[in-house]
Design a protein around this motif. Structure first.
Motif, PDB file in Angstrom:
ATOM      1  N   ALA A  50       0.824  -1.203   0.000  1.00 19.89           N
ATOM      2  CA  ALA A  50       0.000   0.000   0.000  1.00 19.89           C
ATOM      3  C   ALA A  50       0.862   1.259   0.000  1.00 19.89           C
ATOM      4  O   ALA A  50       0.388   2.336  -0.343  1.00 19.89           O
ATOM      5  CB  ALA A  50      -0.917   0.007   1.233  1.00 19.89           C
ATOM      6  N   PHE A  51       2.131   1.128   0.384  1.00 19.11           N
ATOM      7  CA  PHE A  51       3.057   2.253   0.367  1.00 19.11           C
ATOM      8  C   PHE A  51       4.006   2.219  -0.825  1.00 19.11           C
ATOM      9  O   PHE A  51       4.427   3.259  -1.318  1.00 19.11           O
ATOM     10  CB  PHE A  51       3.902   2.259   1.652  1.00 19.11           C
ATOM     11  N   LEU A  52       4.364   1.015  -1.290  1.00 16.70           N
ATOM     12  CA  LEU A  52       5.410   0.895  -2.297  1.00 16.70           C
ATOM     13  C   LEU A  52       4.920   0.497  -3.685  1.00 16.70           C
ATOM     14  O   LEU A  52       5.676   0.559  -4.639  1.00 16.70           O
ATOM     15  CB  LEU A  52       6.441  -0.145  -1.838  1.00 16.70           C
ATOM     16  N   ASN A  53       3.693   0.083  -3.800  1.00 15.90           N
ATOM     17  CA  ASN A  53       3.131  -0.267  -5.096  1.00 15.90           C
ATOM     18  C   ASN A  53       3.363   0.876  -6.086  1.00 15.90           C
ATOM     19  O   ASN A  53       3.065   2.029  -5.796  1.00 15.90           O
ATOM     20  CB  ASN A  53       1.634  -0.544  -4.912  1.00 15.90           C
ATOM     21  N   GLU A  54       3.886   0.587  -7.247  1.00 13.72           N
ATOM     22  CA  GLU A  54       4.204   1.641  -8.202  1.00 13.72           C
ATOM     23  C   GLU A  54       2.974   2.178  -8.927  1.00 13.72           C
ATOM     24  O   GLU A  54       3.065   3.162  -9.656  1.00 13.72           O
ATOM     25  CB  GLU A  54       5.256   1.154  -9.199  1.00 13.72           C
ATOM     26  N   ASP A  55       1.841   1.555  -8.745  1.00 15.67           N
ATOM     27  CA  ASP A  55       0.602   2.031  -9.367  1.00 15.67           C
ATOM     28  C   ASP A  55      -0.367   2.413  -8.252  1.00 15.67           C
ATOM     29  O   ASP A  55      -1.475   1.898  -8.166  1.00 15.67           O
ATOM     30  CB  ASP A  55       0.006   0.933 -10.255  1.00 15.67           C
ATOM     31  N   LEU A  56       0.056   3.320  -7.378  1.00 17.53           N
ATOM     32  CA  LEU A  56      -0.680   3.605  -6.145  1.00 17.53           C
ATOM     33  C   LEU A  56      -2.080   4.149  -6.390  1.00 17.53           C
ATOM     34  O   LEU A  56      -2.987   3.906  -5.609  1.00 17.53           O
ATOM     35  CB  LEU A  56       0.125   4.593  -5.285  1.00 17.53           C
ATOM     36  N   MET A  57      -2.268   4.906  -7.465  1.00 16.91           N
ATOM     37  CA  MET A  57      -3.587   5.471  -7.739  1.00 16.91           C
ATOM     38  C   MET A  57      -4.425   4.618  -8.680  1.00 16.91           C
ATOM     39  O   MET A  57      -5.612   4.884  -8.865  1.00 16.91           O
ATOM     40  CB  MET A  57      -3.447   6.880  -8.319  1.00 16.91           C
ATOM     41  N   GLY A  58      -3.801   3.603  -9.256  1.00 19.43           N
ATOM     42  CA  GLY A  58      -4.478   2.844 -10.301  1.00 19.43           C
ATOM     43  C   GLY A  58      -5.764   2.193  -9.853  1.00 19.43           C
ATOM     44  O   GLY A  58      -6.775   2.226 -10.569  1.00 19.43           O
ATOM     45  N   ARG A  59      -5.751   1.575  -8.679  1.00 20.39           N
ATOM     46  CA  ARG A  59      -6.954   0.885  -8.195  1.00 20.39           C
ATOM     47  C   ARG A  59      -8.125   1.854  -8.075  1.00 20.39           C
ATOM     48  O   ARG A  59      -9.255   1.540  -8.476  1.00 20.39           O
ATOM     49  CB  ARG A  59      -6.641   0.217  -6.846  1.00 20.39           C
ATOM     50  N   ALA A  60      -7.886   3.028  -7.523  1.00 24.91           N
ATOM     51  CA  ALA A  60      -8.972   3.993  -7.330  1.00 24.91           C
ATOM     52  C   ALA A  60      -9.454   4.567  -8.661  1.00 24.91           C
ATOM     53  O   ALA A  60     -10.646   4.834  -8.840  1.00 24.91           O
ATOM     54  CB  ALA A  60      -8.510   5.111  -6.409  1.00 24.91           C
ATOM     55  N   ILE A  61      -8.552   4.740  -9.606  1.00 29.02           N
ATOM     56  CA  ILE A  61      -8.931   5.279 -10.912  1.00 29.02           C
ATOM     57  C   ILE A  61      -9.783   4.281 -11.694  1.00 29.02           C
ATOM     58  O   ILE A  61     -10.804   4.634 -12.282  1.00 29.02           O
ATOM     59  CB  ILE A  61      -7.675   5.654 -11.728  1.00 29.02           C
ATOM     60  N   ARG A  62      -9.377   3.004 -11.679  1.00 27.52           N
ATOM     61  CA  ARG A  62     -10.021   2.004 -12.530  1.00 27.52           C
ATOM     62  C   ARG A  62     -11.225   1.328 -11.901  1.00 27.52           C
ATOM     63  O   ARG A  62     -12.032   0.718 -12.599  1.00 27.52           O
ATOM     64  CB  ARG A  62      -8.993   0.936 -12.911  1.00 27.52           C
ATOM     65  N   GLY A  63     -11.365   1.391 -10.579  1.00 28.49           N
ATOM     66  CA  GLY A  63     -12.416   0.635  -9.923  1.00 28.49           C
ATOM     67  C   GLY A  63     -11.989  -0.804  -9.700  1.00 28.49           C
ATOM     68  O   GLY A  63     -10.818  -1.151  -9.853  1.00 28.49           O
ATOM     69  N   THR A  64     -12.918  -1.662  -9.361  1.00 27.03           N
ATOM     70  CA  THR A  64     -12.569  -3.060  -9.095  1.00 27.03           C
ATOM     71  C   THR A  64     -12.180  -3.802 -10.366  1.00 27.03           C
ATOM     72  O   THR A  64     -11.514  -4.845 -10.308  1.00 27.03           O
ATOM     73  CB  THR A  64     -13.743  -3.803  -8.441  1.00 27.03           C
ATOM     74  N   GLY A  65     -12.617  -3.306 -11.512  1.00 24.52           N
ATOM     75  CA  GLY A  65     -12.321  -3.981 -12.780  1.00 24.52           C
ATOM     76  C   GLY A  65     -13.158  -5.216 -13.019  1.00 24.52           C
ATOM     77  O   GLY A  65     -12.873  -6.002 -13.925  1.00 24.52           O
ATOM     78  N   VAL A  66     -14.207  -5.378 -12.206  1.00 25.53           N
ATOM     79  CA  VAL A  66     -15.054  -6.573 -12.296  1.00 25.53           C
ATOM     80  C   VAL A  66     -16.518  -6.156 -12.386  1.00 25.53           C
ATOM     81  O   VAL A  66     -16.947  -5.237 -11.686  1.00 25.53           O
ATOM     82  CB  VAL A  66     -14.869  -7.476 -11.054  1.00 25.53           C
ATOM     83  N   VAL A  67     -17.262  -6.821 -13.241  1.00 27.03           N
ATOM     84  CA  VAL A  67     -18.724  -6.717 -13.242  1.00 27.03           C
ATOM     85  C   VAL A  67     -19.255  -8.062 -12.762  1.00 27.03           C
ATOM     86  O   VAL A  67     -19.031  -9.096 -13.405  1.00 27.03           O
ATOM     87  CB  VAL A  67     -19.288  -6.366 -14.627  1.00 27.03           C
ATOM     88  N   SER A  68     -19.930  -8.037 -11.631  1.00 23.51           N
ATOM     89  CA  SER A  68     -20.366  -9.291 -10.999  1.00 23.51           C
ATOM     90  C   SER A  68     -21.441  -9.990 -11.825  1.00 23.51           C
ATOM     91  O   SER A  68     -22.281  -9.340 -12.462  1.00 23.51           O
ATOM     92  CB  SER A  68     -20.907  -9.005  -9.599  1.00 23.51           C
ATOM     93  N   ASP A  69     -21.402 -11.323 -11.818  1.00 22.76           N
ATOM     94  CA  ASP A  69     -22.429 -12.107 -12.508  1.00 22.76           C
ATOM     95  C   ASP A  69     -23.771 -11.966 -11.809  1.00 22.76           C
ATOM     96  O   ASP A  69     -24.827 -11.933 -12.454  1.00 22.76           O
ATOM     97  CB  ASP A  69     -22.016 -13.588 -12.550  1.00 22.76           C
ATOM     98  N   LYS A  70     -23.736 -11.885 -10.491  1.00 28.72           N
ATOM     99  CA  LYS A  70     -24.955 -11.771  -9.702  1.00 28.72           C
ATOM    100  C   LYS A  70     -25.131 -10.330  -9.215  1.00 28.72           C
ATOM    101  O   LYS A  70     -24.206  -9.742  -8.663  1.00 28.72           O
ATOM    102  CB  LYS A  70     -24.912 -12.704  -8.493  1.00 28.72           C
ATOM    103  N   LYS A  71     -26.305  -9.777  -9.426  1.00 29.95           N
ATOM    104  CA  LYS A  71     -26.571  -8.403  -9.014  1.00 29.95           C
ATOM    105  C   LYS A  71     -27.123  -8.403  -7.590  1.00 29.95           C
ATOM    106  O   LYS A  71     -28.133  -9.034  -7.293  1.00 29.95           O
ATOM    107  CB  LYS A  71     -27.581  -7.755  -9.963  1.00 29.95           C
ATOM    108  N   LEU A  72     -26.452  -7.670  -6.714  1.00 31.60           N
ATOM    109  CA  LEU A  72     -26.861  -7.577  -5.315  1.00 31.60           C
ATOM    110  C   LEU A  72     -27.576  -6.260  -5.054  1.00 31.60           C
ATOM    111  O   LEU A  72     -27.306  -5.247  -5.694  1.00 31.60           O
ATOM    112  CB  LEU A  72     -25.636  -7.662  -4.403  1.00 31.60           C
ATOM    113  N   LYS A  73     -28.462  -6.303  -4.077  1.00 31.90           N
ATOM    114  CA  LYS A  73     -29.086  -5.088  -3.580  1.00 31.90           C
ATOM    115  C   LYS A  73     -28.334  -4.708  -2.300  1.00 31.90           C
ATOM    116  O   LYS A  73     -28.362  -5.445  -1.313  1.00 31.90           O
ATOM    117  CB  LYS A  73     -30.569  -5.321  -3.295  1.00 31.90           C
ATOM    118  N   ILE A  74     -27.655  -3.550  -2.338  1.00 28.88           N
ATOM    119  CA  ILE A  74     -26.736  -3.187  -1.266  1.00 28.88           C
ATOM    120  C   ILE A  74     -27.152  -1.865  -0.627  1.00 28.88           C
ATOM    121  O   ILE A  74     -27.368  -0.868  -1.328  1.00 28.88           O
ATOM    122  CB  ILE A  74     -25.287  -3.072  -1.798  1.00 28.88           C
ATOM    123  N   GLY A  75     -27.252  -1.874   0.683  1.00 33.03           N
ATOM    124  CA  GLY A  75     -27.550  -0.649   1.429  1.00 33.03           C
ATOM    125  C   GLY A  75     -26.285  -0.109   2.066  1.00 33.03           C
ATOM    126  O   GLY A  75     -25.546  -0.845   2.722  1.00 33.03           O
TER     127      GLY A  75
END
Length: 580
Positions: A50-75
């Motif tokens: 979390a400190f040394l990863n060379e793509d520190l902002m990449g996760r937040a920019i791209r999102g999870t990168g996954v579209v789930s097969d099952k759609k959940l209702k989330i509160g």
């Protein structure tokens, strides 16, 4: 301002002797004890990567990168940064997300709003350190990154009588050299205090981390049970008291700015985590501030992003209870929904069912929402060991420029259009060892988009800690003005034209010693119930960056469990169990 592409690459490399190293982060104590994370994404926000990863902002920019097969209702309970960030990722992953917020506006502790006269009010002073990588990634994703104003790479201290000291990180060579020369040249400390600094910092985990980051960070994490003062004075030997000047004149103002408590009480881990980042990454100590209010320049772009993805945000809708199932011993096993009270609709309660629930609340909020049955589980009961600190934010507008100490005519000149930071004075975050406010700034200079008013001068925003919050609002304004006059003697002839005091009885969690072991992970022993918020466990402080990290970790966990959560929800609907 840098373009999104250039800014992303500027933050990517590791500078200095760590360049090219890719050590793997060890699991945190909290993670080892609970074993509740299942996603690699959540785990990567906790260890040393979390400190040394060379793509520190990449996760937040791209999102999870996954579209789930099952759609959940989330509160999602709570519309602070943590809740909104989690909602962004969950909506992008294809889930149906609904947010519930007690207040009439979003933002949590980063909230701002406008009064009837058009003045923007804030709950605190919000400064963006260069190491807020995940938050910057979110801001690039929503188009608000370029709405920040970059400040000079200095940390400035204002002393009684107008004396100025600074940590000036501007240097041709990056970290750690830029930091070392900043401490060596600062006028904030005398020679003996600099020697005490050099002795302690030179034997600190930071030095080890330059060649062995894993080992250095392990040392830092092990220092949660002693105060920064206890750690800093360990090497005084026969020179008892030699480090006190450095603590009083430099480290206390920084500690108050970070956690609103002094070095005699703040955990050494909390302070050294920040210094570790400053030592290994040149940009970590760079400061930015928004063009204007958080609502306009941070939250509105997030709201737009959420609304474009059909996320419903229910304001003025407090959640009164978590509807849940229990086992034979009365321990919770599954959260099936929430019970909310819509303030606008009067005293009406409604039970809403969800496949998964995220409580993205601050510390007093989560303590108020968790049902008594949850305290039968040690995971939740430990949360009640955590405490908070109160603060008071004072905003004072003047008919001249308070921080201009060298040119009296310029100090009094408010004629014409002085927008876009063209007013006189210091355009940066300021610290003081001689005032009760831990940090302050002239928002008419630092964030002029909405805080500058034509024909007016400075809008000083100062944050008082718990030493002052019991005073009346009028007394706090008087005290703020008197202390500003002491720091800036030339400002004594200026008049206050407007003021506002905002008290927050419970703000950050109290970053005192021994608290890390009580901070919960975002995934809980209840498979479909999650926590988010800056008090939850991640390797950063209670801050905007900490809140953002927790929101990303929650989203990673839910996406990783989506199929399992969907199957459990279908089973529960087919064979309902009585709720507690």
């Amino acid at each position: 301002m840098l373009s999104t592409l250039v800014a992303a690459s500027a933050f990517a490399p590791t500078h200095g002797p760590l360049r090219g190293l890719q050590p793997r982060g060890r699991a945190s104590v909290a993670l080892q004890e609970t074993g509740t994370f299942t996603s690699d994404g959540a785990k990567s926000q906790v260890g040393n990567d979390a400190f040394l990863n060379e793509d520190l902002m990449g996760r937040a920019i791209r999102g999870t990168g996954v579209v789930s097969d099952k759609k959940l209702k989330i509160g999602v309970v709570g519309a602070g940064l943590a809740g909104m960030v989690a909602a962004m990722d969950l909506a992008d992953a294809g889930h149906d997300v609904e947010i519930f917020e007690l207040r009439p506006f979003v933002g949590g502790k980063v909230s701002s709003w406008m009064d009837r006269d058009g003045n923007h009010i804030e709950m605190g002073l919000h400064v963006f350190f260069g190491c807020y990588y995940n938050l910057f990634g979110i801001m690039q994703r929503t188009g608000s990154y370029d709405l920040m104003r970059l400040k000079e790479h200095t940390h400035t201290f204002i002393n009684s009588g107008g004396g100025v000291g600074a940590l000036d990180f501007r240097f041709p060579i990056g970290a750690p050299v830029s930091g070392l020369q900043a401490f060596a040249r600062t006028e904030q400390l005398g020679v003996s205090d600099k020697l005490a600094n050099a002795l302690r910092l030179g034997t600190s985990p930071i030095v080890r981390a330059l060649v062995d980051f894993d080992g250095g960070m392990d040392m830092v994490r092990e220092l949660d049970d002693i105060t920064f003062t206890e750690w800093f004075t360990q090497l005084e030997g026969p020179l008892k008291g030699s480090a006190r000047g450095s603590i009083d004149r430099m480290w206390d103002p920084i500690a108050y700015a970070l956690g609103f408590i002094d070095c005699d009480h703040i955990s050494a881990r909390a302070m050294l985590t920040i210094f570790m980042l400053f030592a290994i990454r040149t940009e970590a100590s760079v400061l930015r501030m928004l063009e204007g209010s958080p609502q306009t320049y941070l939250h509105d772009p997030i709201i737009k992003y959420l609304e474009e993805r059909d996320v419903k945000i229910n304001l003025r809708t407090p959640v009164r209870d978590l509807v849940h199932e229990v086992d034979a011993s009365g321990r919770p096993t599954r959260v099936s929904g929430i019970k909310d009270d819509a303030v606008e609709d009067g005293d009406t309660s409604e039970v809403r069912e969800f496949d998964a629930v995220v409580c993205a609340l601050d510390l007093p909020g989560i303590k108020g929402v968790l049902p008594p049955s949850f305290r039968k589980m040690d995971f939740f009961d430990k949360i009640y060991n955590l405490d908070t600190v109160p603060i008071a934010t004072v905003q004072v507008r003047f008919d001249g420029w308070v921080t201009e100490m060298h040119d009296e005519a310029r100090m009094r000149d408010v004629a014409g259009d002085q927008s876009d930071g063209r007013g006189a004075g210091i355009d940066n975050l300021l610290y003081s060892a001689d005032a009760e406010f831990s940090c302050f700034a002239d928002l008419a200079l630092t964030s002029p988009g909405e805080y500058y008013k034509e024909g007016e001068g400075s809008l000083i925003q100062a944050v008082f800690d718990e030493r002052a919050v019991k005073r009346s609002e009028s007394q706090l304004v008087e005290d703020c003005i008197a202390q500003l006059n002491d720091l800036f003697p030339s400002s004594k002839g200026l008049k206050c034209t407007w003021s506002k005091v905002t008290k927050l009885g419970q703000s950050l969690y109290r970053e005192k010693t021994g608290q890390d072991k009580f901070r919960p992970t975002q995934a809980t022993p209840i498979d479909n119930f999650f926590l988010a918020g800056s008090y939850t466990y991640q390797d950063y402080l209670d801050s905007m960056e900490g809140a953002t990290r927790s929101g990303l970790m929650v989203a990673d966990e839910i996406v990783a469990r989506a199929d399992k959560l969907a199957a459990a929800a279908e089973k529960a609907k087919a064979t309902p169990v009585g709720a507690a």
